[in-house]
Design a protein around this motif. Sequence first.
Motif, PDB file in Angstrom:
ATOM      1  N   SER A  30       4.821  -8.546   3.366  1.00 44.69           N
ATOM      2  CA  SER A  30       4.559  -7.114   3.188  1.00 44.69           C
ATOM      3  C   SER A  30       3.776  -6.852   1.910  1.00 44.69           C
ATOM      4  O   SER A  30       2.860  -6.033   1.891  1.00 44.69           O
ATOM      5  CB  SER A  30       5.877  -6.326   3.177  1.00 44.69           C
ATOM      6  OG  SER A  30       6.612  -6.578   2.004  1.00 44.69           O
ATOM      7  N   LEU A  34       0.148  -5.267   1.877  1.00 48.87           N
ATOM      8  CA  LEU A  34       0.077  -3.866   1.468  1.00 48.87           C
ATOM      9  C   LEU A  34      -0.996  -3.604   0.414  1.00 48.87           C
ATOM     10  O   LEU A  34      -1.780  -2.656   0.546  1.00 48.87           O
ATOM     11  CB  LEU A  34       1.445  -3.416   0.956  1.00 48.87           C
ATOM     12  CG  LEU A  34       1.656  -1.905   0.845  1.00 48.87           C
ATOM     13  CD1 LEU A  34       1.548  -1.249   2.217  1.00 48.87           C
ATOM     14  CD2 LEU A  34       3.017  -1.608   0.218  1.00 48.87           C
ATOM     15  N   MET A  94       7.194   1.637   4.928  1.00 47.34           N
ATOM     16  CA  MET A  94       6.026   1.033   5.578  1.00 47.34           C
ATOM     17  C   MET A  94       5.615   1.829   6.816  1.00 47.34           C
ATOM     18  O   MET A  94       4.422   2.040   7.059  1.00 47.34           O
ATOM     19  CB  MET A  94       6.336  -0.410   5.984  1.00 47.34           C
ATOM     20  CG  MET A  94       6.456  -1.392   4.835  1.00 47.34           C
ATOM     21  SD  MET A  94       4.889  -1.760   3.999  1.00 47.34           S
ATOM     22  CE  MET A  94       4.015  -2.657   5.265  1.00 47.34           C
ATOM     23  N   LEU A  95       6.582   2.271   7.577  1.00 48.61           N
ATOM     24  CA  LEU A  95       6.270   2.992   8.811  1.00 48.61           C
ATOM     25  C   LEU A  95       5.733   4.397   8.552  1.00 48.61           C
ATOM     26  O   LEU A  95       5.118   5.009   9.429  1.00 48.61           O
ATOM     27  CB  LEU A  95       7.527   3.072   9.690  1.00 48.61           C
ATOM     28  CG  LEU A  95       8.044   1.723  10.212  1.00 48.61           C
ATOM     29  CD1 LEU A  95       9.346   1.914  10.989  1.00 48.61           C
ATOM     30  CD2 LEU A  95       6.999   1.033  11.087  1.00 48.61           C
ATOM     31  N   PHE A  97       3.509   5.116   6.031  1.00 53.32           N
ATOM     32  CA  PHE A  97       2.159   5.063   5.449  1.00 53.32           C
ATOM     33  C   PHE A  97       1.072   5.619   6.374  1.00 53.32           C
ATOM     34  O   PHE A  97       0.234   6.412   5.929  1.00 53.32           O
ATOM     35  CB  PHE A  97       1.807   3.632   5.043  1.00 53.32           C
ATOM     36  CG  PHE A  97       2.211   3.278   3.643  1.00 53.32           C
ATOM     37  CD1 PHE A  97       1.531   3.777   2.548  1.00 53.32           C
ATOM     38  CD2 PHE A  97       3.284   2.432   3.421  1.00 53.32           C
ATOM     39  CE1 PHE A  97       1.906   3.454   1.254  1.00 53.32           C
ATOM     40  CE2 PHE A  97       3.679   2.096   2.137  1.00 53.32           C
ATOM     41  CZ  PHE A  97       2.990   2.601   1.049  1.00 53.32           C
ATOM     42  N   PRO A  98       1.016   5.223   7.645  1.00 49.25           N
ATOM     43  CA  PRO A  98      -0.112   5.680   8.478  1.00 49.25           C
ATOM     44  C   PRO A  98      -0.049   7.143   8.891  1.00 49.25           C
ATOM     45  O   PRO A  98      -1.010   7.658   9.477  1.00 49.25           O
ATOM     46  CB  PRO A  98      -0.022   4.761   9.713  1.00 49.25           C
ATOM     47  CG  PRO A  98       1.352   4.234   9.734  1.00 49.25           C
ATOM     48  CD  PRO A  98       1.868   4.243   8.349  1.00 49.25           C
ATOM     49  N   TRP A 106       1.056   8.443  -0.706  1.00 47.07           N
ATOM     50  CA  TRP A 106       1.009   6.991  -0.809  1.00 47.07           C
ATOM     51  C   TRP A 106       1.598   6.504  -2.136  1.00 47.07           C
ATOM     52  O   TRP A 106       2.222   5.448  -2.187  1.00 47.07           O
ATOM     53  CB  TRP A 106      -0.439   6.503  -0.651  1.00 47.07           C
ATOM     54  CG  TRP A 106      -0.856   6.397   0.787  1.00 47.07           C
ATOM     55  CD1 TRP A 106      -0.227   6.968   1.852  1.00 47.07           C
ATOM     56  CD2 TRP A 106      -1.971   5.683   1.308  1.00 47.07           C
ATOM     57  NE1 TRP A 106      -0.899   6.658   3.013  1.00 47.07           N
ATOM     58  CE2 TRP A 106      -1.971   5.867   2.715  1.00 47.07           C
ATOM     59  CE3 TRP A 106      -2.984   4.911   0.733  1.00 47.07           C
ATOM     60  CZ2 TRP A 106      -2.931   5.306   3.545  1.00 47.07           C
ATOM     61  CZ3 TRP A 106      -3.943   4.351   1.549  1.00 47.07           C
ATOM     62  CH2 TRP A 106      -3.918   4.540   2.941  1.00 47.07           C
ATOM     63  N   ARG A 110       4.611   3.948  -2.106  1.00 46.58           N
ATOM     64  CA  ARG A 110       4.508   2.675  -2.824  1.00 46.58           C
ATOM     65  C   ARG A 110       5.659   2.549  -3.820  1.00 46.58           C
ATOM     66  O   ARG A 110       6.200   1.453  -4.029  1.00 46.58           O
ATOM     67  CB  ARG A 110       3.174   2.594  -3.565  1.00 46.58           C
ATOM     68  CG  ARG A 110       1.964   2.404  -2.666  1.00 46.58           C
ATOM     69  CD  ARG A 110       0.775   2.028  -3.517  1.00 46.58           C
ATOM     70  NE  ARG A 110      -0.484   2.230  -2.849  1.00 46.58           N
ATOM     71  CZ  ARG A 110      -1.558   1.487  -3.055  1.00 46.58           C
ATOM     72  NH1 ARG A 110      -1.512   0.491  -3.901  1.00 46.58           N
ATOM     73  NH2 ARG A 110      -2.685   1.720  -2.418  1.00 46.58           N
ATOM     74  N   PHE A 170       1.026  -1.784   9.674  1.00 53.46           N
ATOM     75  CA  PHE A 170       2.282  -1.275   9.132  1.00 53.46           C
ATOM     76  C   PHE A 170       3.428  -1.433  10.135  1.00 53.46           C
ATOM     77  O   PHE A 170       4.539  -1.818   9.770  1.00 53.46           O
ATOM     78  CB  PHE A 170       2.123   0.204   8.750  1.00 53.46           C
ATOM     79  CG  PHE A 170       1.046   0.456   7.734  1.00 53.46           C
ATOM     80  CD1 PHE A 170       1.273   0.222   6.390  1.00 53.46           C
ATOM     81  CD2 PHE A 170      -0.203   0.931   8.116  1.00 53.46           C
ATOM     82  CE1 PHE A 170       0.289   0.455   5.440  1.00 53.46           C
ATOM     83  CE2 PHE A 170      -1.197   1.168   7.188  1.00 53.46           C
ATOM     84  CZ  PHE A 170      -0.956   0.928   5.839  1.00 53.46           C
ATOM     85  N   THR A 173       4.533  -5.134  10.426  1.00 51.77           N
ATOM     86  CA  THR A 173       5.344  -5.520   9.268  1.00 51.77           C
ATOM     87  C   THR A 173       6.750  -4.944   9.380  1.00 51.77           C
ATOM     88  O   THR A 173       7.746  -5.623   9.089  1.00 51.77           O
ATOM     89  CB  THR A 173       4.688  -5.040   7.964  1.00 51.77           C
ATOM     90  OG1 THR A 173       3.354  -5.546   7.890  1.00 51.77           O
ATOM     91  CG2 THR A 173       5.470  -5.518   6.754  1.00 51.77           C
ATOM     92  N   GLY A 174       6.859  -3.685   9.807  1.00 50.19           N
ATOM     93  CA  GLY A 174       8.164  -3.066   9.988  1.00 50.19           C
ATOM     94  C   GLY A 174       9.017  -3.806  11.002  1.00 50.19           C
ATOM     95  O   GLY A 174      10.235  -3.978  10.814  1.00 50.19           O
TER      96      GLY A 174
END
Length: 391
Positions: A30, A34, A94-95, A97-98, A106, A110, A170, A173-174
């Motif tokens: 991750s 990232l 992470m989920l 972010f988009p 962000w 982060r 993302f 990774t989740g």
Amino acid sequence: MLVGNTSLTSVSFRYRFISLLLVVVVAGMSQGLLLPLLSIMLERSGISSDLNGINSTALYIGVFCTMFFIEKPVVRFGYKKVIIAGISLVTVSMLLFPLNQSLELWFVLRLLVGVGDSSLHYATQLWIVSSSPADRRGRYISLYGMAYGVGFSVGPLGINLLPFGEAVPFVVTGLFFIAVLQLVFRLPNETPERSARSVSAENRFVRTYRLAWFGLIPALLYGLMEASMNSSFPLYGLRIGLNQEWISLLLLSFGIGGLILQLPLGIWSDRIGRKPILMACGLTSAFVFCAIPFAGDRVIFLCILFALAGGLVGSFYSLGLAFVADILPRAIMPAANVIASIHFSIGSILGPSLGGYGIRYVSTHSIFFLLGGAFLLFSLLGILFRSQRIL
């Protein structure tokens, strides 16, 4: 009966160790993904390199802040619960972010990733170091470093998922985090050994610095190097004409170099000592980093230099931690882990900021000369350090 209990203990230790290594693999993945992923996305949006670098520091600000309170939850609730909380926080962040590309959002996300990531790393590091026998500590902590290196190396390849949709890296990774969470749920919970009540927190930290200051510097350098390479190198690569595929492959070669030498360096450090290994790697890597700008955009030479640099400094954090564990009593190792994590986060905060400002105001190549100078200074400081084993 004794044989049965011994076998059971061995199996339990093996399962726990493997499970923790898998957690570290996904956590490294991750982080490896990232930083360059968000840097590239912000660069495409027209964000300047210095603002890009400042936004990248949020993750490490979260890491830094966590270190001021994480020891007490680990001692009170145990390793397992803190690891579960850290994984959960990173997965949710992470989920998210988009969903929105606001710089402010962000930055907060982060920050939360930094808190979660720091929590799970602190707990896994301390659990492995505290339960490892001294004569094999270098080997076990090197396997920990290798696990992180595997994830860290594979992570940047997730950049290549962007053509399928900005949310895809993302989400993938989740899903990996959710998978390792199932393994952690099966682990028995344990707590660290407590220090004597008569020893104050201040005395533990002062004593740690007094006895093991040299072994704590590698965490600072590793943070500086890792954050610089993942946040600033993508910007450097784009400016010298490399495409995102080559950038991800060069970061992969950096990680592969670390993987190749991680275990051998750990074994050699068990045999001939951590300090000479750390000093030799620091000195050699200083020259390698300074040579990178002279390779220009010749990818073959860059791959070779990146693999060499990664191999030499990829185990810096883990070997430094093993060196500290050799010197300090086990009861104050939690304090040493806190300091090492703070050093790592300070280096990580400085890395993107110095890299971003250096690229914009000094030279495109400044980040590599900064890293070379830092590792050279570390090796010279090793001449001044004299350690003594405290039982």
